[in-house]
Design an enzyme around this catalytic site. Structure first.
Site, short mmCIF file in Angstrom:
data_model
loop_
_atom_site.label_atom_id
_atom_site.label_comp_id
_atom_site.label_asym_id
_atom_site.label_seq_id
_atom_site.Cartn_x
_atom_site.Cartn_y
_atom_site.Cartn_z
CB THR A 286 -0.80 -0.21 1.22
OG1 THR A 286 -1.22 -1.54 1.23
CG2 THR A 286 -1.64 0.80 0.94
CG ASP B 295 -5.67 -8.22 2.99
OD1 ASP B 295 -6.10 -7.58 4.10
OD2 ASP B 295 -4.79 -7.83 2.27
CB SER C 105 -8.89 -3.51 -1.74
OG SER C 105 -9.82 -4.39 -1.04
N GLY D 25 -4.59 2.01 1.24
CA GLY D 25 -5.96 2.24 1.94
C GLY D 25 -6.72 1.38 2.36
O1 DON Z 1 -4.32 -6.10 -0.23
C1 DON Z 1 -4.80 -5.06 0.35
O2 DON Z 1 -5.93 -5.00 -0.04
C2 DON Z 1 -4.47 -4.47 1.71
N1 DON Z 1 -3.65 -5.43 2.28
C3 DON Z 1 -3.82 -3.24 1.40
C4 DON Z 1 -3.29 -2.62 2.64
C5 DON Z 1 -3.28 -1.01 2.27
O3 DON Z 1 -3.67 -0.45 1.64
C6 DON Z 1 -2.63 -0.60 3.46
N2 DON Z 1 -2.55 1.09 3.26
N3 DON Z 1 -2.93 1.97 3.84
#
Ligand code: DON
Length: 576
Positions: free
Chosen positions: A388, A430, A460, A480
């Site tokens: 992220t 996740d 995401s 995010g």
């Molecule tokens: O893969 C994902 O959707 C999450 N692990 C992303 C994590 C994330 O965007 C954290 N950032 N602020």
């Protein structure tokens, strides 16, 4: 609508003769007439990332004749040094590459995988309840990292430089030191308690003896990380997956109750996938397929919104926000049921991104008031159907890279591999640890996202390239968690539907709805009138952290434009 500009096949022309660039774009688009913010401009290429030093490293590579893939891989390694809260070697991500010479767009999936020893109920306690500490703040929360293999694969397939050449600037930063920026300082300040508790090794590197985090401007040297980068530069990704670094990871895991073994690391392979594609008002969209949900839902939501002419209602008018929020609810409901690692369960991608399915959902939407989330159920595909940190680079040859990679939380699990100098992800969070129990982002996952060994956890992340007449036009993505998809949706709509330049598009206030909880998150700069109307339509509004952080880059009329999110203290888009 954004003005259509005649750049038919400009990239084909540039690929065969880059010097043509000087003959193009004699008439730059006229900004300044009503625009509220101007993007950064370049004539020969652009890099936008959340980190100034990394952007400059990418730009140096472009200036020296490297292509966008060389630059993107260099930025990935650089951020692993300068931005350890998100940039990484110990995590994973997704890279969308448009390669001009072969006119191909490909998705490189280097998402982490569950280790061989992972089991479905590994995060449940004796009473069968989820113990989030296990998936978030322990070595058991780490998936097998994919970043090094993913970046190496991108370079091997489409780059022009060697791994050693693109890693060298990062080795220099780690070995000679670099000035800490405000972003890293504040992240260290926020993460202090957990890092101190979970990783004495990391604490001794990033904090002074009296417990102060490195302050903005102070020079931080990272000798262990420099050693790790040198090993990768000289021996390739095998150093990480089969050599000295694999041994350090496996030893730390074995001593401290983690699951990742040398075998897990040796087995790891990134995957080349076909992007998810769609179209919106004549523009072509390419984005990330499963195991990310980003591409499927960005296309699904654009399909639902396409005939609604949001611009007629005005940007961020209550009506436009309402229509976006309704589409978000339907998309996230489907996410909860149908999305997961398509190598394990068939994901009905074609159905989810079809115009017909979008039409059927639009028919159910209440055009004037909020539909109660509880009354929205995930759709049922036809039985016979198959199922992220983000940065962007565009070069003068027409190549384009949109890359999002992460270790999930800030500093991931907060655990640094002793001797290797990098943080381990906590991406296992996740997965859906138990049906209907939300993860850290409040996302509900279904059976398809349950934990299985060697499976990739649902994401995401939404690196996206919008094409105009076959050539890369707009690149964007963000961070995010669950908010990434809706943030990217709004940046894309801001350009394609609301006629904003890329700087305005990234900066404009955003909203977010993810079906459950049934709340519309809004940024505080959405005006009070609009908020009152939304409340009267039945929305429960929640102010605060409403949206992800985005970066964008654009090529239009012979010029390159870029913007990084003003919501962050650092970040730099720079062209040349
Ligand atoms: O893969 C994902 O959707 C999450 N692990 C992303 C994590 C994330 O965007 C954290 N950032 N602020």
């Amino acid at each position: 609508m954004k003005k259509q500009i005649g750049i038919v096949s400009i990239f084909c022309l540039l690929a065969s003769n880059p010097s043509l660039l000087s003959q193009i774009a004699q008439e730059p688009p006229i900004y300044g007439s009503g625009d509220s913010s101007h993007p950064v401009v370049g004539r020969s290429g652009i890099v936008s990332s959340r980190d100034e030093l990394s952007t400059k490293i990418g730009l140096d590579i472009l200036k020296a004749g490297g292509n966008a893939i060389d630059a993107a891989v260099a930025v990935g390694f650089a951020m692993a040094v300068t931005t350890p809260q998100a940039g990484n070697l110990g995590g994973g991500g997704f890279m969308l590459v448009h390669h001009a010479e072969t006119d191909t767009t490909i998705a490189i999936d280097y998402r982490e995988k569950a280790p061989l020893g992972a089991t479905r109920d590994m995060y449940l306690d004796e009473e069968g309840n989820v113990d989030p500490n296990k998936s978030r703040y322990s070595r058991m929360g780490a998936g097998v990292p994919g970043t090094v293999a993913g970046l190496a694969m991108a370079l091997e397939k489409f780059g022009t430089l060697t791994l050693a050449e693109v890693i060298q600037p990062s080795i220099n930063l780690a070995e000679n030191g670099f000035p800490v920026d405000y972003d890293l300082y504040t992240s260290l300040k926020r993460g202090k308690e957990n890092i101190q508790k979970l990783s004495p090794e990391a604490y001794s590197i990033y904090y002074h003896k009296d417990g102060r985090p490195y302050y903005p401007g102070e020079i931080l040297k990272l000798p262990d990380l420099a050693k790790t980068l040198k090993a990768i530069a000289s021996k390739g990704s095998d150093a990480f997956y089969k050599g000295s670094i694999a041994k350090l990871i496996a030893r730390d895991m074995e001593t401290n109750g983690g699951l990742i073994t040398q075998k897990d690391l040796a087995l790891y392979r990134p995957a080349l996938r076909e992007p998810v594609t769609g179209d919106f008002n004549g523009y072509q969209i390419a984005s990330m397929p499963p195991p990310s949900s980003g591409g499927v839902h960005i296309v699904q939501m654009l399909n639902m919104l396409e005939p609604l002419d949001l611009s007629e209602y005005g940007h961020n008018s209550a009506k436009a926000i309402h229509l976006m929020a309704e589409t978000m609810k339907y998309a996230y409901a489907d996410r909860s049921k149908h999305l997961g690692d398509s190598d394990f369960n068939p994901v009905p991608v074609d159905w989810l991104v079809s115009k017909e399915y979008a039409d059927s959902l639009r028919d159910k939407m209440n055009m004037d008031a909020a539909t109660d989330s509880e009354s929205i159920m995930p759709g049922t595909p036809p039985i016979e159907g198959p199922d992220t940190t983000h940065y962007n680079v565009i070069d003068k040859f027409g190549n384009a890279v949109a890359n999002t990679y992460t270790i999930n939380f800030s500093f991931g699990s907060k655990i640094l591999v002793p001797g290797a100098g990098f943080f381990l992800n906590n991406e296992m969070d996740d997965f859906s640890a138990k049906p209907n129990v939300p993860n850290a982002y409040g996302l509900i996952g279904g059976e398809f996202n349950s934990i299985e060994s060697e499976k990739r956890m649902l994401s995401s992340m939404t690196p996206t390239i919008v094409f105009k007449e076959g050539a890369p036009y707009l690149l964007c993505g963000g961070r995010g968690g669950s908010r990434i998809i809706t943030a990217v949706l709004q940046v894309v709509l801001n350009v394609l539907e609301f006629d904003m330049n890329v700087s305005e598009a990234v900066a404009a206030p955003r909203v977010h709805h993810q079906w459950l909880p049934d709340q519309l998150r809004i940024e505080k700069t959405i005006n009070t009138d609009t908020k009152s109307i939304l409340e009267s339509m039945g929305y429960e509004l929640k102010a605060g952290f409403a949206t992800g952080y985005t970066n964008a880059a654009m090529f239009e009329d012979g010029f390159f434009y870029g913007a990084s999110d003003p919501r962050l203290p650092s970040g730099l888009a720079e062209g040349y």
